[in-house]
Design a protein around this motif. Structure first.
Motif, short mmCIF file in Angstrom:
data_model
loop_
_atom_site.label_atom_id
_atom_site.label_comp_id
_atom_site.label_asym_id
_atom_site.label_seq_id
_atom_site.Cartn_x
_atom_site.Cartn_y
_atom_site.Cartn_z
N GLY A 76 0.80 -1.22 0.00
CA GLY A 76 0.00 0.00 0.00
C GLY A 76 0.83 1.27 0.00
N ASP A 77 2.06 1.18 0.53
CA ASP A 77 2.92 2.36 0.54
C ASP A 77 3.89 2.37 -0.64
OD1 ASP A 77 4.33 0.23 1.59
OD2 ASP A 77 5.01 1.27 3.37
N GLY A 78 3.64 1.51 -1.64
CA GLY A 78 4.38 1.57 -2.90
C GLY A 78 5.64 0.73 -2.99
N TYR A 79 5.98 -0.05 -1.98
CA TYR A 79 7.16 -0.90 -2.05
C TYR A 79 6.83 -2.21 -2.77
CZ TYR A 79 9.51 2.10 1.31
OH TYR A 79 10.09 3.17 1.93
N TYR A 80 7.82 -2.75 -3.47
CA TYR A 80 7.68 -4.09 -4.05
C TYR A 80 8.44 -5.02 -3.12
CZ TYR A 80 7.36 -7.80 -7.50
OH TYR A 80 7.07 -8.97 -8.14
N GLU A 81 7.74 -6.01 -2.58
CA GLU A 81 8.36 -6.86 -1.56
C GLU A 81 7.78 -8.25 -1.55
OE1 GLU A 81 7.24 -4.96 2.17
OE2 GLU A 81 5.60 -6.39 2.37
N SER A 82 8.52 -9.12 -0.90
CA SER A 82 8.00 -10.43 -0.49
C SER A 82 8.52 -10.67 0.91
CB SER A 82 8.46 -11.54 -1.43
OG SER A 82 9.85 -11.74 -1.32
N CYS A 83 7.86 -11.55 1.64
CA CYS A 83 8.29 -11.90 3.00
C CYS A 83 8.37 -13.41 3.11
CB CYS A 83 7.31 -11.36 4.03
SG CYS A 83 7.28 -9.57 4.14
N ILE A 84 9.43 -13.87 3.74
CA ILE A 84 9.62 -15.29 4.01
C ILE A 84 9.86 -15.46 5.50
CG2 ILE A 84 10.53 -15.81 1.71
CD1 ILE A 84 13.15 -16.17 3.92
N LEU A 85 9.70 -16.68 5.97
CA LEU A 85 10.07 -17.01 7.35
C LEU A 85 11.40 -17.74 7.31
CD1 LEU A 85 6.74 -18.33 8.89
CD2 LEU A 85 7.80 -16.09 9.21
N ASP A 86 12.33 -17.32 8.18
CA ASP A 86 13.59 -18.05 8.25
C ASP A 86 13.38 -19.31 9.09
OD1 ASP A 86 13.75 -17.33 10.95
OD2 ASP A 86 15.46 -16.01 10.70
N ALA A 87 14.43 -20.06 9.30
CA ALA A 87 14.33 -21.35 9.99
C ALA A 87 13.81 -21.23 11.42
CB ALA A 87 15.69 -22.04 9.97
N GLU A 88 13.97 -20.05 12.04
CA GLU A 88 13.51 -19.85 13.41
C GLU A 88 12.16 -19.14 13.48
OE1 GLU A 88 16.83 -19.04 12.57
OE2 GLU A 88 17.30 -21.07 13.18
N GLY A 89 11.54 -18.89 12.33
CA GLY A 89 10.24 -18.25 12.31
C GLY A 89 10.25 -16.74 12.27
N ASN A 90 11.44 -16.15 12.05
CA ASN A 90 11.54 -14.70 11.92
C ASN A 90 11.14 -14.27 10.52
OD1 ASN A 90 12.90 -14.15 14.54
ND2 ASN A 90 14.48 -15.44 13.63
N THR A 91 10.47 -13.14 10.41
CA THR A 91 10.06 -12.61 9.11
C THR A 91 11.23 -11.88 8.47
OG1 THR A 91 7.79 -12.36 9.85
CG2 THR A 91 8.44 -11.09 7.93
N VAL A 92 11.52 -12.24 7.22
CA VAL A 92 12.56 -11.59 6.43
C VAL A 92 11.88 -10.96 5.22
CG1 VAL A 92 14.71 -11.87 5.14
CG2 VAL A 92 14.29 -13.26 7.20
N GLU A 93 11.97 -9.64 5.11
CA GLU A 93 11.35 -8.89 4.01
C GLU A 93 12.40 -8.62 2.94
OE1 GLU A 93 10.09 -4.36 3.75
OE2 GLU A 93 8.79 -5.50 5.10
N ILE A 94 12.05 -8.91 1.69
CA ILE A 94 12.95 -8.66 0.57
C ILE A 94 12.28 -7.59 -0.28
CG2 ILE A 94 14.10 -9.69 -1.41
CD1 ILE A 94 13.45 -12.46 0.03
N THR A 95 12.95 -6.45 -0.43
CA THR A 95 12.39 -5.34 -1.21
C THR A 95 13.26 -5.05 -2.42
OG1 THR A 95 13.56 -3.61 -0.01
CG2 THR A 95 11.45 -4.30 0.89
N GLY A 96 12.65 -4.37 -3.39
CA GLY A 96 13.41 -4.04 -4.59
C GLY A 96 13.10 -2.68 -5.13
#
Length: 96
Positions: A76-96
């Protein structure tokens, strides 16, 4: 599970740097238990430089067994992103 490094797949300098940074953060975080009720950071984010790299890295991480929880998408704020969970369940956001 692991992220492939530059020797196992052709990657750009942006993605290689993002992978190195993620690994450094991830290795430091492994020693800490995950407590979903704790206060602190909500997630960690890495900018990989382009929408194409977001798509490529997301696909690579999913193929390596990580769970995708959103995207790739335009937020909604205009970023292109995806989010994955790492092995410990932490959210990792990948933006471009």
């Amino acid at each position: 599970m692991r992220i492939r490094g530059p020797g196992s797949r052709r990657t750009s300098s942006h993605s290689t740097a993002a992978i190195r940074a993620w690994r450094s953060w991830h290795n430091d975080a492994i020693a800490r238990p995950v407590d979903r009720g704790a206060r602190g950071y909500a997630h960690v984010a890495f900018n990989v430089g382009s929408r194409e790299r977001v798509d490529e890295l997301t696909a690579q991480l999913v193929a390596d067994g990580y769970e995708k929880i959103s995207g790739p998408r335009v937020t909604g704020d205009g970023y292109y992103e995806s989010c994955i969970l790492d092995a410990e369940g932490n959210t990792v956001e990948i933006t471009g």
